[in-house]
Design a protein around this motif. Structure first.
Motif, mmCIF file in Angstrom:
data_model
loop_
_atom_site.group_PDB
_atom_site.id
_atom_site.type_symbol
_atom_site.label_atom_id
_atom_site.label_comp_id
_atom_site.label_asym_id
_atom_site.label_seq_id
_atom_site.Cartn_x
_atom_site.Cartn_y
_atom_site.Cartn_z
ATOM 1 N N GLU A 149 0.763 -1.257 -0.121
ATOM 2 C CA GLU A 149 0.056 -0.047 0.221
ATOM 3 C C GLU A 149 0.906 1.420 0.015
ATOM 4 N N SER A 150 0.699 2.030 -0.864
ATOM 5 C CA SER A 150 1.281 3.389 -0.767
ATOM 6 C C SER A 150 0.687 4.368 0.290
ATOM 7 N N ILE A 151 1.519 4.637 0.929
ATOM 8 C CA ILE A 151 1.029 5.795 2.305
ATOM 9 C C ILE A 151 1.516 7.070 2.199
ATOM 10 N N LYS A 152 2.551 7.245 1.247
ATOM 11 C CA LYS A 152 2.864 8.546 0.785
ATOM 12 C C LYS A 152 3.539 8.442 -0.542
ATOM 13 N N ASN A 153 3.041 9.121 -1.580
ATOM 14 C CA ASN A 153 3.238 9.183 -2.918
ATOM 15 C C ASN A 153 3.510 10.665 -3.432
ATOM 16 N N ARG A 154 4.367 11.151 -3.880
ATOM 17 C CA ARG A 154 4.639 12.367 -4.687
ATOM 18 C C ARG A 154 4.444 12.255 -5.902
ATOM 19 N N HIS A 155 4.563 11.052 -6.490
ATOM 20 C CA HIS A 155 4.564 10.778 -7.971
ATOM 21 C C HIS A 155 3.205 10.287 -8.456
ATOM 22 N N GLY A 156 2.188 9.929 -7.971
ATOM 23 C CA GLY A 156 1.073 9.097 -8.165
ATOM 24 C C GLY A 156 0.032 9.207 -7.003
ATOM 25 N N ASP A 157 -1.046 8.328 -7.205
ATOM 26 C CA ASP A 157 -2.066 8.356 -6.234
ATOM 27 C C ASP A 157 -1.664 7.775 -4.973
ATOM 28 N N CYS A 158 -2.178 8.061 -3.780
ATOM 29 C CA CYS A 158 -1.648 7.655 -2.479
ATOM 30 C C CYS A 158 -2.885 6.734 -2.177
ATOM 31 N N PHE A 159 -2.557 5.528 -1.386
ATOM 32 C CA PHE A 159 -3.494 4.474 -0.753
ATOM 33 C C PHE A 159 -3.846 3.591 -1.602
ATOM 34 N N GLU A 160 -3.092 3.124 -2.770
ATOM 35 C CA GLU A 160 -3.281 2.401 -3.715
ATOM 36 C C GLU A 160 -2.625 1.003 -3.132
ATOM 37 N N THR A 161 -3.547 -0.073 -3.471
ATOM 38 C CA THR A 161 -3.087 -1.309 -2.769
ATOM 39 C C THR A 161 -3.005 -2.339 -3.725
ATOM 40 N N SER A 162 -2.169 -3.611 -3.561
ATOM 41 C CA SER A 162 -2.054 -4.568 -4.741
ATOM 42 C C SER A 162 -1.421 -5.840 -4.035
ATOM 43 N N LYS A 163 -1.848 -6.765 -4.211
ATOM 44 C CA LYS A 163 -1.079 -8.152 -3.557
ATOM 45 C C LYS A 163 -0.213 -8.779 -4.526
ATOM 46 N N PHE A 164 0.630 -9.687 -4.107
ATOM 47 C CA PHE A 164 1.418 -10.506 -4.768
ATOM 48 C C PHE A 164 1.908 -11.860 -4.049
ATOM 49 N N ALA A 165 2.463 -12.784 -4.596
ATOM 50 C CA ALA A 165 2.758 -14.024 -4.093
ATOM 51 C C ALA A 165 4.289 -14.021 -4.085
ATOM 52 N N TYR A 166 4.786 -14.638 -2.962
ATOM 53 C CA TYR A 166 6.243 -14.840 -2.914
ATOM 54 C C TYR A 166 6.247 -16.507 -2.932
ATOM 55 N N VAL A 167 7.003 -17.148 -3.760
ATOM 56 C CA VAL A 167 7.015 -18.364 -3.726
ATOM 57 C C VAL A 167 8.478 -18.635 -3.518
ATOM 58 N N PHE A 168 8.727 -19.733 -2.381
ATOM 59 C CA PHE A 168 10.155 -20.251 -1.870
ATOM 60 C C PHE A 168 10.893 -20.566 -2.872
ATOM 61 N N ALA A 169 12.159 -20.140 -2.854
ATOM 62 C CA ALA A 169 13.187 -20.669 -3.850
ATOM 63 C C ALA A 169 12.901 -20.065 -5.367
ATOM 64 N N ASN A 170 11.814 -19.340 -5.637
ATOM 65 C CA ASN A 170 11.309 -18.697 -7.050
ATOM 66 C C ASN A 170 11.227 -17.513 -6.984
ATOM 67 N N GLY A 171 11.016 -16.762 -5.612
ATOM 68 C CA GLY A 171 10.824 -15.224 -5.695
ATOM 69 C C GLY A 171 9.417 -14.691 -5.801
ATOM 70 N N ILE A 172 9.305 -13.525 -6.312
ATOM 71 C CA ILE A 172 7.932 -12.564 -6.449
ATOM 72 C C ILE A 172 7.300 -13.341 -7.429
ATOM 73 N N ASP A 173 6.228 -13.523 -7.643
ATOM 74 C CA ASP A 173 5.476 -14.169 -8.739
ATOM 75 C C ASP A 173 4.543 -13.099 -9.269
ATOM 76 N N ASN A 174 4.986 -12.390 -10.370
ATOM 77 C CA ASN A 174 4.200 -11.738 -11.145
ATOM 78 C C ASN A 174 2.997 -12.111 -11.841
ATOM 79 N N VAL A 175 2.985 -13.406 -12.283
ATOM 80 C CA VAL A 175 1.914 -14.006 -12.938
ATOM 81 C C VAL A 175 0.650 -14.167 -12.009
ATOM 82 N N TRP A 176 0.954 -14.466 -10.675
ATOM 83 C CA TRP A 176 0.048 -14.434 -9.804
ATOM 84 C C TRP A 176 -0.576 -13.253 -9.505
ATOM 85 N N THR A 177 0.192 -11.971 -9.426
ATOM 86 C CA THR A 177 -0.482 -10.883 -9.298
ATOM 87 C C THR A 177 -1.463 -10.354 -10.452
ATOM 88 N N LEU A 178 -1.050 -10.818 -11.635
ATOM 89 C CA LEU A 178 -1.918 -10.171 -12.841
ATOM 90 C C LEU A 178 -3.185 -11.185 -12.629
#
Length: 364
Positions: free
Chosen positions: A280-309
């Protein structure tokens, strides 16, 4: 605010007077500019990709701003380190210099290489022992990097502020353990004020802000969250280390929150393969504030951007098939049998991946 404007045209003489004043102010050296100056120091002209789609969405930009300080705060298992490492790897792909100030000594070479994608010989790693060391070493390294190559991108990741104490707090702790006096005070009389570390951070962050701006370096700080004992008296339930100045001088602040385990299998075969976190963006001088988004972290693989999409763009499910609403052209009627099928097709067709990312960023 537009309803409050008088509607009167600005007289040309005003611009002429401003130019005359600027000419006098800058007679010996440049100290002032007009707000339409293309070289205005407050303008961010380039961005460091984050490598994390959820971060990109909450930031509302391409990633981390060069010349500014970004703070990522949160409890453990919220991927603060993973996001920072990905940013360093992206800086390397831009041909830049990656600087890691590691105060926690909790990472391995294998993780950094295999999961984060870092080119290890190209990473400058600092191992400061005190908060003063953090700021002194980081600023000196930035200045040397800029002196070595005036054009090369520079990214710094401080992981993290809570990993070390100030020199005074450290000296008091050592004296207490050894049963010695500290500055001629007996044990019990010598104590570290709760604000000692915050004062060091306040001074250091103000200096680092100027160095980052003047050197056009992207600085990312991982910070811890702690329970505020004054909560309920007009204070938030949680705070971050470093006092108010850190919050004031960062241009982007993102909070990471653990949202549960990522599991697979059924019954006895059910097991955790990672976890889900939310940004969650709690301060943002470059865009909208209080935007949220989730992601998955898979052990041994890292952040999964496909999961987010797959989990954050609109979909229509019909039996075992799923269509993604809002995709353009030939992808509008494309069907997928779950996330893994989408992953395979998006990997095979970069245009599909680009269209899905554009839809995600448009908050469609």
């Amino acid at each position: 605010m537009a309803l409050m404007f008088s509607g009167n045209a600005v007289p040309q003489e005003q611009d002429d007077d401003v130019k005359a004043i600027l000419g006098k102010l800058n007679a010996k050296r440049r100290v002032a500019r007009s707000l339409d100056d293309d070289e205005l120091l407050s303008e961010v002209t380039n961005w460091l990709p984050s490598g994390c789609l959820a971060f990109r969405r909450v930031a509302g930009t391409l990633g981390f701003p060069y010349g500014r300080i970004t703070e990522i705060s949160g409890l453990e298992q919220t991927c603060k380190s993973a996001i920072g490492d990905l940013a360093l790897a992206e800086c390397q792909r831009q041909g830049g210099i990656a600087i890691l100030a590691d105060t926690e000594s909790a990472r391995t070479q294998e993780y950094s290489r295999e999961v984060s994608g870092l080119n290890l010989p190209g990473v400058i790693i600092l191992e400061p022992q005190t908060l003063e060391d953090v700021f002194d070493q980081v600023m000196r390294t930035i200045l040397l990097a800029r002196e070595t190559n005036p054009q090369r991108p520079i990214a710094v990741f401080i992981d993290s502020l809570g990993g070390v104490n100030s020199r005074e707090v450290k000296a008091i702790a050592i004296a207490r353990v050894l049963g010695k006096k500290y500055k001629n005070k007996k044990i019990g009389e010598a104590h570290s004020s709760p604000g000692t570390n915050a004062r060091v951070i306040s001074t250091g962050i103000a200096e680092l802000k100027d160095v980052a701006r003047d050197s056009n370096a992207a600085v990312i700080i991982a910070n811890q969250v702690y329970t505020n004992i004054n909560a309920g008296f007009g204070e938030p339930a949680e705070k971050t280390l470093g006092g108010n100045k850190l919050r004031y001088l960062t241009s982007l602040r993102v909070k990471a929150t653990h949202r549960g385990r990522l599991v697979t299998g059924e019954g006895k075969d059910r097991r955790a393969i990672g976890f889900v976190a939310e940004l969650e963006s709690i301060k943002n001088r470059h865009g909208d504030c209080f935007e949220t988004s989730k992601f998955a972290y898979v052990f041994a693989n890292g952040i999964d951007n496909v999961w987010t999409l797959w989990n954050e763009i609109p979909k229509t499910v019909g039996g075992s098939w799923t269509t993604i609403g809002g995709l353009p052209g030939k992808f509008a009627k494309m069907k997928f049998q779950g996330m893994d099928d989408f992953r395979r097709k998006a990997t095979a067709d970069p245009d599909l991946w680009t269209a899905a990312v554009d839809l995600f960023m448009s908050k469609g």
